[in-house]
Write a protein that holds these residues in place. Sequence first.
Motif, short mmCIF file in Angstrom:
data_model
loop_
_atom_site.label_atom_id
_atom_site.label_comp_id
_atom_site.label_asym_id
_atom_site.label_seq_id
_atom_site.Cartn_x
_atom_site.Cartn_y
_atom_site.Cartn_z
N LYS A 68 0.81 -1.22 0.00
CA LYS A 68 0.00 0.00 0.00
C LYS A 68 0.85 1.27 0.00
CE LYS A 68 -3.77 -2.25 -0.22
NZ LYS A 68 -4.49 -2.29 -1.52
N SER A 74 -0.36 0.00 -5.10
CA SER A 74 -1.34 0.18 -4.03
C SER A 74 -2.77 -0.17 -4.42
CB SER A 74 -1.29 1.61 -3.51
OG SER A 74 -1.63 2.53 -4.53
N SER A 75 -3.08 -0.13 -5.72
CA SER A 75 -4.45 -0.43 -6.15
C SER A 75 -4.68 -1.91 -6.44
CB SER A 75 -4.81 0.40 -7.38
OG SER A 75 -4.01 0.04 -8.49
N PRO A 77 -5.81 -5.41 -5.81
CA PRO A 77 -6.65 -6.02 -4.78
C PRO A 77 -5.95 -7.18 -4.10
CG PRO A 77 -7.48 -6.56 -6.96
CD PRO A 77 -6.37 -5.58 -7.17
N ASP A 99 -8.88 -6.55 0.54
CA ASP A 99 -10.19 -6.40 -0.07
C ASP A 99 -11.16 -7.50 0.35
OD1 ASP A 99 -9.92 -4.26 -2.53
OD2 ASP A 99 -8.04 -5.27 -2.08
N GLN A 122 -13.34 -4.57 -9.25
CA GLN A 122 -12.25 -3.64 -9.55
C GLN A 122 -12.49 -2.96 -10.90
OE1 GLN A 122 -8.47 -5.32 -10.63
NE2 GLN A 122 -7.34 -3.68 -9.64
N TYR A 148 -7.11 6.90 -10.24
CA TYR A 148 -7.15 6.56 -8.81
C TYR A 148 -6.22 7.46 -7.99
CZ TYR A 148 -10.06 2.34 -8.93
OH TYR A 148 -11.11 1.47 -9.04
N ARG A 161 -7.15 1.56 -2.47
CA ARG A 161 -8.26 1.43 -3.41
C ARG A 161 -9.63 1.50 -2.75
NH1 ARG A 161 -11.02 -2.53 -6.32
NH2 ARG A 161 -10.07 -4.20 -5.12
N LYS A 162 -9.83 0.80 -1.63
CA LYS A 162 -11.14 0.78 -1.00
C LYS A 162 -11.49 2.15 -0.40
CE LYS A 162 -12.40 -3.33 -2.02
NZ LYS A 162 -13.37 -3.48 -3.13
N PHE A 164 -10.42 5.00 -1.63
CA PHE A 164 -10.70 5.83 -2.79
C PHE A 164 -12.11 5.57 -3.31
CE2 PHE A 164 -10.65 6.87 -7.29
CZ PHE A 164 -10.00 8.10 -7.31
N GLU A 165 -12.46 4.30 -3.47
CA GLU A 165 -13.77 3.95 -4.01
C GLU A 165 -14.90 4.35 -3.06
OE1 GLU A 165 -13.48 -0.18 -4.97
OE2 GLU A 165 -12.17 0.17 -6.70
#
Length: 228
Positions: A68, A74-75, A77, A99, A122, A148, A161-162, A164-165
């Motif tokens: 990360k 880092s993105s 999963p 994830d 994803q 991202y 990622r999580k 960000f989403e």
Amino acid sequence: MKKNILVVDDEKDIVDLLSYNLSKEGFVVITARNGKEALEKVKQKPDLIILDLMMPGMSGLQVIQEVKKDKAASSIPILILTAKGTETDEIVGLEVGADDYIIKPVKIGKIVARVHATLRRQENVIQKSLPHMDVIQIKDLEINVSSYTASIGKKKLVLPRKEFETLVYLIRNKGRVLSRESILNAVWGENVHVVDRTVDVHIRKIREKLDSYADLIETVPGVGYRFK
């Protein structure tokens, strides 16, 4: 194009079992037997990582933390596969950036289904939530959906990622009160078992990084969250 899956576990039988079955599903499988080797293989930019937690030397949690920190990785999963089955273990694993969380013993059908589901999410979650917006601008807060990335002025924000989403989903639904369940379903998927507290942990981390913009995310007691 075939997806690449990195399988990391110190148990050779599990690595061999997963490699065989994922290869049958059409994936290209990369393997590692310890944390240090895993970080070397991450440089090959796999599409997903299946990771054991309890390994000699560097633990799975330490591997996640290092991944990360790397903007280029880092993105990716990460699906945890472990014998550590308490709710606390699961929360810790998800909090550091995983994830999904699957408890051993290995059930191939479940793992393959989770891999497919994670890769689908994803590819789809951001496109579905923001179909017409590539860049979101709120004063000097800028969020680039396609890359991202996020920044406040010249300061780059490190959002796994999580996180960000989750932020994008809240912004897309600004003004609406979103329950923890709806956030979980939108970001993690309906068929993934993740505890509600995971949302709270991610919101807390997002607020910390948003700094002066943190109060844009409002807590609605007993319900969930709203982006003002």
